[in-house]
Scaffold this active site. Structure first.
Site, PDB file in Angstrom:
ATOM      1  N   ARG A   1       0.897  -1.271  -0.190  1.00 44.29           N
ATOM      2  CA  ARG A   1      -0.132  -0.038   0.045  1.00 44.29           C
ATOM      3  C   ARG A   1       0.797   1.367  -0.012  1.00 44.29           C
ATOM      4  NH1 ARG A   1      -3.271  -2.884  -1.696  1.00 44.29           N
ATOM      5  NH2 ARG A   1      -5.565  -3.329  -0.716  1.00 44.29           N
TER       6      ARG A   1
ATOM      7  N   GLU B   1      -4.426   7.996  -4.346  1.00 44.49           N
ATOM      8  CA  GLU B   1      -4.763   7.326  -5.539  1.00 44.49           C
ATOM      9  C   GLU B   1      -6.138   7.945  -5.964  1.00 44.49           C
ATOM     10  OE1 GLU B   1      -4.852   3.162  -5.163  1.00 44.49           O
ATOM     11  OE2 GLU B   1      -2.513   3.169  -4.593  1.00 44.49           O
TER      12      GLU B   1
ATOM     13  N   HIS C   1      -2.379   1.025  -9.754  1.00 44.84           N
ATOM     14  CA  HIS C   1      -2.852  -0.022  -8.835  1.00 44.84           C
ATOM     15  C   HIS C   1      -3.719  -1.079  -9.546  1.00 44.84           C
ATOM     16  CE1 HIS C   1      -4.211  -0.661  -4.084  1.00 44.84           C
ATOM     17  NE2 HIS C   1      -4.322  -1.809  -4.917  1.00 44.84           N
TER      18      HIS C   1
END
Length: 350
Positions: free
Chosen positions: A263, A292, A311
């Site tokens: 993460r 993000e 991602h």
């Protein structure tokens, strides 16, 4: 509710709360004669790509929203979280006893939604994404070890120039996180000849194929000066938030490569950008970021020694099949009253 509490001979209503191919919904329905499946894809967000479990929300009329509310209220088990109000599942789904998530890293989501404070049993998708993230890790290491950015520049300039690169085999990698993703990363890197040191939680013992030695994640500073590649595959918890900061980046061997498949907040992104800009690091292969989507203003976008992935490194064509395999296995365990796989640990945060 314990992880092994099941339904016995009682019928179980399963709500599929995430976009899924019809063939996989049919597999769930056929898993056991006691299972009754609710699947209304027209009420779910529209997937933007294959295996998208977020999707674009539909503009549903009041009647269809009311229908969704009625359907979720009937669920004993939910395959993924309610797209409309995940934090209210305990209230909106009075029969609900267990949710199977579609992500391995649910800690932040559980805290943001308040579900961490409910007694709802949750299982994660740990292990499902291990292989694609291990492949992405290998890609990142080879990308910089073989100087792909330099090859691209010379090709764009139609410039023929003999040169040398480094060899990945024999290099030293420090792998932080030895769960399902870490195990696959270690296996693949060891096959490529990389010497892998594994860093896990203090006081735990590990047996991960491909790892040559183990340290606690509280001892990584001592290992960093001899590290060619730092790979982050750990869950995000309060223990691991900014685990890698300016000090740790400075301790890394000059030219080292970082791969982050955990993460974003596990690493201090501003410190990372600074180390990359100064040329201390050889490169960074990043699938996750502190914010993000990655803001257009981020300097990481324009850095030639950074590979940015939105991602998406874990999302592959086989994902829904693998998630369904996991869910069916857990569903059968639930019905048999045996322990489930990947039960979310509220104390640990993953």
């Amino acid at each position: 509710m314990t992880a092994g509490a099941g339904a016995g001979k009682t019928a179980v209503t399963v709500l599929i709360a995430t976009p899924l191919e019809a063939e996989h919904a049919d597999r769930i329905a056929a898993a056991d004669e006691r299972v009754s499946v609710i699947y209304e894809p027209g009420l779910l967000p529209v997937p933007r790509y294959q295996a998208d479990h977020t999707g674009a929300p539909r503009d549903l009329p009041a009647a269809e929203l009311a229908r969704w509310s009625e359907l979720r209220s009937r669920a004993d088990v939910s395959f993924d979280f309610d797209w409309q109000a995940p934090g209210q599942m305990a209230a909106n789904c009075p029969r609900l006893r267990w949710v199977q998530g579609t992500s391995a890293g649910l800690g932040g989501f559980m805290e943001r939604t308040g579900l961490a404070k409910t007694p709802l049993l949750v299982t994660t998708a740990a292990g499902v994404h291990g292989v694609p993230l291990a492949e992405f890790t290998l890609l990142g290491l080879l990308y910089f070890t073989k100087d792909v950015p330099g090859l691209r520049r010379r090709q764009d300039g139609r410039h023929w120039e003999a040169h040398h690169t480094r060899q990945l085999s024999g290099s030293q990698a420090l792998l932080v996180g030895l769960g399902g993703i870490g195990r696959e990363v270690a296996r693949l890197l060891a096959a490529a000849g990389v010497e892998v040191t594994g860093a896990g939680r203090p006081g735990r013992s590990y047996d991960v194929p491909g790892v040559t030695c183990y340290i606690a994640d509280t001892e990584i500073d001592a290992a960093l000066p001899g590290t060619d590649a730092l790979i982050l595959a750990c869950p995000l918890t309060e223990r691991t938030r900014h685990l890698i900061g300016a000090r740790q980046l400075g301790l890394l061997r000059p030219g080292a490569v970082i791969v982050n498949v955990s993460r974003g907040p596990v690493i201090d992104e501003n410190a990372l950008a600074g180390a990359l800009e100064r040329g201390h690091l050889g490169g960074a292969c990043l699938d996750v970021f502190e914010t993000e989507p990655l803001p257009a203003s981020s300097p990481l976008w324009a850095m030639p020694n950074v590979l940015v992935s939105p991602h998406s490194a874990s999302t592959v064509e086989a994902e829904n099949r693998l998630l369904t395999d996991l869910f069916i296995d857990n569903l059968r365990r639930w019905l048999a009253g045996t322990p489930l796989r990947n039960v979310y640990d509220r104390a640990a945060g993953y």
